[in-house]
Design a protein around this motif. Structure first.
Motif, PDB file in Angstrom:
ATOM      1  N   ARG A 130      31.782  81.760  33.512  1.00  0.00           N
ATOM      2  CA  ARG A 130      32.140  81.077  34.753  1.00  0.00           C
ATOM      3  C   ARG A 130      32.230  79.563  34.563  1.00  0.00           C
ATOM      4  O   ARG A 130      33.103  78.919  35.114  1.00  0.00           O
ATOM      5  N   LEU A 131      31.332  78.998  33.793  1.00  0.00           N
ATOM      6  CA  LEU A 131      31.317  77.555  33.582  1.00  0.00           C
ATOM      7  C   LEU A 131      32.458  77.091  32.687  1.00  0.00           C
ATOM      8  O   LEU A 131      32.965  75.982  32.846  1.00  0.00           O
ATOM      9  N   ARG A 132      32.860  77.921  31.746  1.00  0.00           N
ATOM     10  CA  ARG A 132      33.888  77.520  30.776  1.00  0.00           C
ATOM     11  C   ARG A 132      35.302  77.844  31.226  1.00  0.00           C
ATOM     12  O   ARG A 132      36.258  77.511  30.538  1.00  0.00           O
ATOM     13  N   ARG A 133      35.423  78.502  32.373  1.00  0.00           N
ATOM     14  CA  ARG A 133      36.747  78.835  32.878  1.00  0.00           C
ATOM     15  C   ARG A 133      37.481  77.543  33.215  1.00  0.00           C
ATOM     16  O   ARG A 133      36.970  76.662  33.876  1.00  0.00           O
ATOM     17  N   ARG A 134      38.699  77.454  32.749  1.00  0.00           N
ATOM     18  CA  ARG A 134      39.480  76.242  32.998  1.00  0.00           C
ATOM     19  C   ARG A 134      40.039  76.263  34.408  1.00  0.00           C
ATOM     20  O   ARG A 134      40.627  77.235  34.849  1.00  0.00           O
ATOM     21  N   VAL A 135      39.877  75.156  35.079  1.00  0.00           N
ATOM     22  CA  VAL A 135      40.442  74.983  36.412  1.00  0.00           C
ATOM     23  C   VAL A 135      41.655  74.079  36.250  1.00  0.00           C
ATOM     24  O   VAL A 135      41.554  73.003  35.658  1.00  0.00           O
ATOM     25  N   PRO A 136      42.814  74.515  36.728  1.00  0.00           N
ATOM     26  CA  PRO A 136      43.992  73.664  36.583  1.00  0.00           C
ATOM     27  C   PRO A 136      43.782  72.334  37.298  1.00  0.00           C
ATOM     28  O   PRO A 136      43.293  72.296  38.425  1.00  0.00           O
ATOM     29  N   LEU A 137      44.139  71.276  36.605  1.00  0.00           N
ATOM     30  CA  LEU A 137      43.992  69.951  37.190  1.00  0.00           C
ATOM     31  C   LEU A 137      45.123  69.685  38.169  1.00  0.00           C
ATOM     32  O   LEU A 137      46.270  70.002  37.896  1.00  0.00           O
ATOM     33  N   GLU A 138      44.779  69.108  39.281  1.00  0.00           N
ATOM     34  CA  GLU A 138      45.784  68.740  40.260  1.00  0.00           C
ATOM     35  C   GLU A 138      46.257  67.331  39.925  1.00  0.00           C
ATOM     36  O   GLU A 138      45.456  66.408  39.787  1.00  0.00           O
ATOM     37  N   GLU A 139      47.562  67.198  39.760  1.00  0.00           N
ATOM     38  CA  GLU A 139      48.120  65.894  39.432  1.00  0.00           C
ATOM     39  C   GLU A 139      47.944  64.947  40.609  1.00  0.00           C
ATOM     40  O   GLU A 139      48.084  65.333  41.755  1.00  0.00           O
ATOM     41  N   THR A 140      47.653  63.706  40.293  1.00  0.00           N
ATOM     42  CA  THR A 140      47.498  62.692  41.332  1.00  0.00           C
ATOM     43  C   THR A 140      48.290  61.456  40.936  1.00  0.00           C
ATOM     44  O   THR A 140      48.806  61.347  39.830  1.00  0.00           O
ATOM     45  N   ASN A 141      48.371  60.526  41.854  1.00  0.00           N
ATOM     46  CA  ASN A 141      49.051  59.245  41.648  1.00  0.00           C
ATOM     47  C   ASN A 141      50.491  59.463  41.208  1.00  0.00           C
ATOM     48  O   ASN A 141      51.170  60.347  41.701  1.00  0.00           O
ATOM     49  N   ALA A 142      50.968  58.688  40.255  1.00  0.00           N
ATOM     50  CA  ALA A 142      52.367  58.750  39.853  1.00  0.00           C
ATOM     51  C   ALA A 142      52.723  60.103  39.234  1.00  0.00           C
ATOM     52  O   ALA A 142      53.837  60.596  39.413  1.00  0.00           O
ATOM     53  N   ALA A 143      51.806  60.723  38.513  1.00  0.00           N
ATOM     54  CA  ALA A 143      52.091  62.010  37.878  1.00  0.00           C
ATOM     55  C   ALA A 143      52.426  63.082  38.914  1.00  0.00           C
ATOM     56  O   ALA A 143      53.182  64.008  38.642  1.00  0.00           O
TER      57      ALA A 143
END
Length: 143
Positions: free
Chosen positions: A70-83
């Motif tokens: 559960r701890l090592r599961r990757r959570v997709p990063l939400e792009e912020t700012n210009a990206a």
């Protein structure tokens, strides 16, 4: 009063777990708490140790692997700012050429340029290909 020693040991193991973050010492702390329950119920010291050891082994074998997954599961990063603007649609407000221009993007007017040879006229719908510094690199929107 033996149960107090078990609870004290569990607290020490819990604090040490905060320093190591391996999820091993916290399993031993769980075993110590089980030993405290056995002591509070009046079990002899041998039974207390056996209960603590068995509980620790069960926690290490069952709960720790599940927690690690559960701890090592990757959570997709939400792009912020210009990206976060890449791929969004915009409207040309001043003719966009390879040298420059202006688009209205996300409610703001951005400097823009295109990689195409021809100019994009005002009012045209474009899509942001990438952000280069403070400039949106755009292409005509095919949709």
């Amino acid at each position: 009063m033996d149960w107090l020693w078990w609870v004290g040991g569990a607290l020490v193991l819990g604090i040490l777990e905060m320093l190591s973050l391996d999820l091993v010492l916290i399993m031993f702390a769980g075993g110590a708490l089980a030993g405290a329950v056995a002591a509070a119920l009046g079990a002899p010291i041998g039974v207390q140790i056996l209960v603590a050891a068995l509980t620790s082994v069960v926690l290490l074998a069952s709960l720790r692997p599940w927690l690690l997954r559960r701890l090592r599961r990757r959570v997709p990063l939400e792009e912020t700012n210009a990206a976060a603007l890449v791929g969004r649609g915009a409207v040309v407000v001043a003719t966009v050429t390879p040298e420059g221009g202006r688009v209205k993007l996300n409610g703001e007017v951005w400097s823009a340029r295109t990689t195409l040879a021809e100019a994009i006229p005002p009012g045209a719908q474009v899509r942001v290909d990438r952000i280069d510094g403070a400039t949106a690199v755009v292409e005509p929107d095919a949709g």
